[in-house]
Design a protein around this motif. Structure first.
Motif, PDB file in Angstrom:
ATOM      1  N   ILE A 295      76.769  92.844 -16.433  1.00  0.00           N
ATOM      2  CA  ILE A 295      75.606  91.963 -16.378  1.00  0.00           C
ATOM      3  C   ILE A 295      75.432  91.307 -17.736  1.00  0.00           C
ATOM      4  O   ILE A 295      75.301  91.984 -18.755  1.00  0.00           O
TER       5      ILE A 295
ATOM      6  N   SER B 139      73.102  88.663 -18.192  1.00  0.00           N
ATOM      7  CA  SER B 139      71.681  88.355 -18.367  1.00  0.00           C
ATOM      8  C   SER B 139      70.907  88.885 -17.174  1.00  0.00           C
ATOM      9  O   SER B 139      71.434  88.965 -16.054  1.00  0.00           O
ATOM     10  N   ALA B 140      69.647  89.255 -17.423  1.00  0.00           N
ATOM     11  CA  ALA B 140      68.760  89.753 -16.378  1.00  0.00           C
ATOM     12  C   ALA B 140      67.410  89.078 -16.551  1.00  0.00           C
ATOM     13  O   ALA B 140      66.829  89.112 -17.637  1.00  0.00           O
ATOM     14  N   SER B 141      66.920  88.446 -15.486  1.00  0.00           N
ATOM     15  CA  SER B 141      65.656  87.700 -15.554  1.00  0.00           C
ATOM     16  C   SER B 141      64.681  88.247 -14.529  1.00  0.00           C
ATOM     17  O   SER B 141      65.000  88.341 -13.332  1.00  0.00           O
ATOM     18  N   TYR B 142      63.487  88.587 -14.998  1.00  0.00           N
ATOM     19  CA  TYR B 142      62.422  89.069 -14.119  1.00  0.00           C
ATOM     20  C   TYR B 142      61.659  87.864 -13.582  1.00  0.00           C
ATOM     21  O   TYR B 142      61.106  87.081 -14.345  1.00  0.00           O
TER      22      TYR B 142
ATOM     23  N   MET C  63      64.630  90.074  -9.133  1.00  0.00           N
ATOM     24  CA  MET C  63      65.397  90.010 -10.372  1.00  0.00           C
ATOM     25  C   MET C  63      66.596  89.101 -10.144  1.00  0.00           C
ATOM     26  O   MET C  63      67.213  89.124  -9.078  1.00  0.00           O
TER      27      MET C  63
ATOM     28  N   TYR D  57      70.305  88.148 -11.810  1.00  0.00           N
ATOM     29  CA  TYR D  57      71.318  88.594 -12.756  1.00  0.00           C
ATOM     30  C   TYR D  57      72.472  87.593 -12.787  1.00  0.00           C
ATOM     31  O   TYR D  57      72.856  87.042 -11.751  1.00  0.00           O
TER      32      TYR D  57
ATOM     33  N   ARG E 177      65.813  98.538 -11.467  1.00  0.00           N
ATOM     34  CA  ARG E 177      66.026  97.376 -12.322  1.00  0.00           C
ATOM     35  C   ARG E 177      67.202  97.608 -13.262  1.00  0.00           C
ATOM     36  O   ARG E 177      67.316  98.663 -13.892  1.00  0.00           O
TER      37      ARG E 177
ATOM     38  N   ALA F  48      70.811  93.609 -19.051  1.00  0.00           N
ATOM     39  CA  ALA F  48      71.997  93.003 -19.642  1.00  0.00           C
ATOM     40  C   ALA F  48      72.814  94.077 -20.349  1.00  0.00           C
ATOM     41  O   ALA F  48      72.276  94.935 -21.059  1.00  0.00           O
TER      42      ALA F  48
END
Length: 337
Positions: A286, A288-291, A296, A298, A317, A320
């Motif tokens: 991963i 990048s991880a965006s909430y 979510m 990724y 959850r 990155a």
């Protein structure tokens, strides 16, 4: 069989040496809401203007309610239009704005105002008759603009980017109101937008346009679930596009090898971000991880391939740097050439 309200037959529109609409044909049934969707410069607004009579075709035929209107100006077409700016008269009351159209068409002032009051009641603006447009919210102004178009009982109602001036938080509410009014009055409507979510939410069918041509026509579900090309798959929602080839019923790209029902040859496989599952401990990473509240998102790199993955917020959850295994179901692949 549904009655045809609008028909384009091999329509072309040129501006000098530039072709804005390139020989398109389609029909719209009475009572249907059809959206023209596409990137800037694709021809969607020109197509709307051709229906309105604000532009005339260079070639081909435009028909409304069974009549050839290709050479008729806007004043001779029974078409209502809701503009981006609403185009309300700022010095006139809400009632006078809505009654204006019937009045200039020769309807007695008292009757025109009675019609306007009835329509305002139906769109939820009873009691607002004496207000000026500046005293209304953006959503209320939108409804006045729709009422002004409906009161003339048009064969077709046209919406030109109607939510572009509406605050983002109000768009969901206003687009639902537009759809409700269109269905309640049984209106034939053509809607132009560049917003994919908006188009999916309001439309019976969508005409996706690219470079003056029709890329695909279908219901929102058909376009999302069965796009005819990589362009449509990528434009309607998010999609992962994977270039590969099919040999002997097996699609391969980098390390992927998935069984498919397709002829041998080069092909693009698409898969929606929400169709990919993740499990801890694989070889992918991963990056990048965006909430995003309800989910979510990724970005995952896997041996030369990159995937956008969307997972429900209810799942554990990830972050990155985590290593994961991508789980793809071959039945979720959409193959396009």
């Amino acid at each position: 069989m549904s009655e045809t309200a609008i028909e384009f037959i091999d329509v072309v529109k040129r501006y000098g040496g530039a072709t804005a609409v390139d020989r398109i044909s389609f029909s719209i049934a009475k009572g249907e809401l059809v959206t023209f969707l596409g990137p800037s410069g694709c021809g969607k607004t020109t197509s709307l203007r051709l229906i309105a009579g604000l532009e005339l075709p260079s070639e081909g035929q435009v028909r409304i309610a069974g009549r050839d209107v290709s050479r008729d100006p806007a004043s001779e077409r029974n078409v209502g239009m809701v503009f981006q700016s609403y185009a309300l008269f700022p010095h006139m009351s809400v009632l006078d704005n809505v009654a204006y159209g019937p009045t200039i068409r020769g309807v007695a002032k008292a009757e025109a105002r009675d019609r306007a009051r009835a329509i305002l009641d139906q769109v939820g603006l009873g009691g607002f008759e004496g207000r000026l447009p500046s005293e209304l919210s953006g959503g209320q102004q939108q409804r006045v603009a729709v009422a002004r178009a409906i009161v003339q009982q048009p064969d077709v109602l046209l919406f030109d980017e109607p939510l572009s001036n509406v605050d983002a938080k109000l768009r969901r509410k206003v687009r639902a109101e537009i759809r409700d009014l269109q269905q309640r009055f049984g209106l034939t409507a053509v809607y132009v937008t560049h917003d994919q979510e908006e188009a999916l939410a309001v439309s019976d069918r969508i005409v996706v346009m690219k470079m003056g041509q029709i890329a695909q026509i279908g219901t929102p579900a058909e376009l999302y679930e069965r796009p005819a090309s990589a362009f449509v798959a990528d434009f309607i929602g998010d999609a992962n596009l994977i270039e590969g080839q099919v040999v002997g019923g097996l699609f391969s790209a980098a390390h992927l090898a998935l069984p498919v029902d397709a002829e041998d040859g080069r092909i693009t496989a698409t898969i929606r971000p929400e169709r990919i599952q993740l499990a801890l401990g694989g070889a992918a990473r991963i990056v990048s991880a965006s909430y995003l509240g309800s989910r979510m998102e990724y970005v995952v790199k896997d041996e030369g391939l990159e995937f956008l993955v969307s997972r429900p917020i209810s799942e554990p959850r990830l972050a990155a740097g985590d290593t994961v295994a991508l789980q793809l179901d071959p039945t979720d692949l959409i193959l396009v050439r």
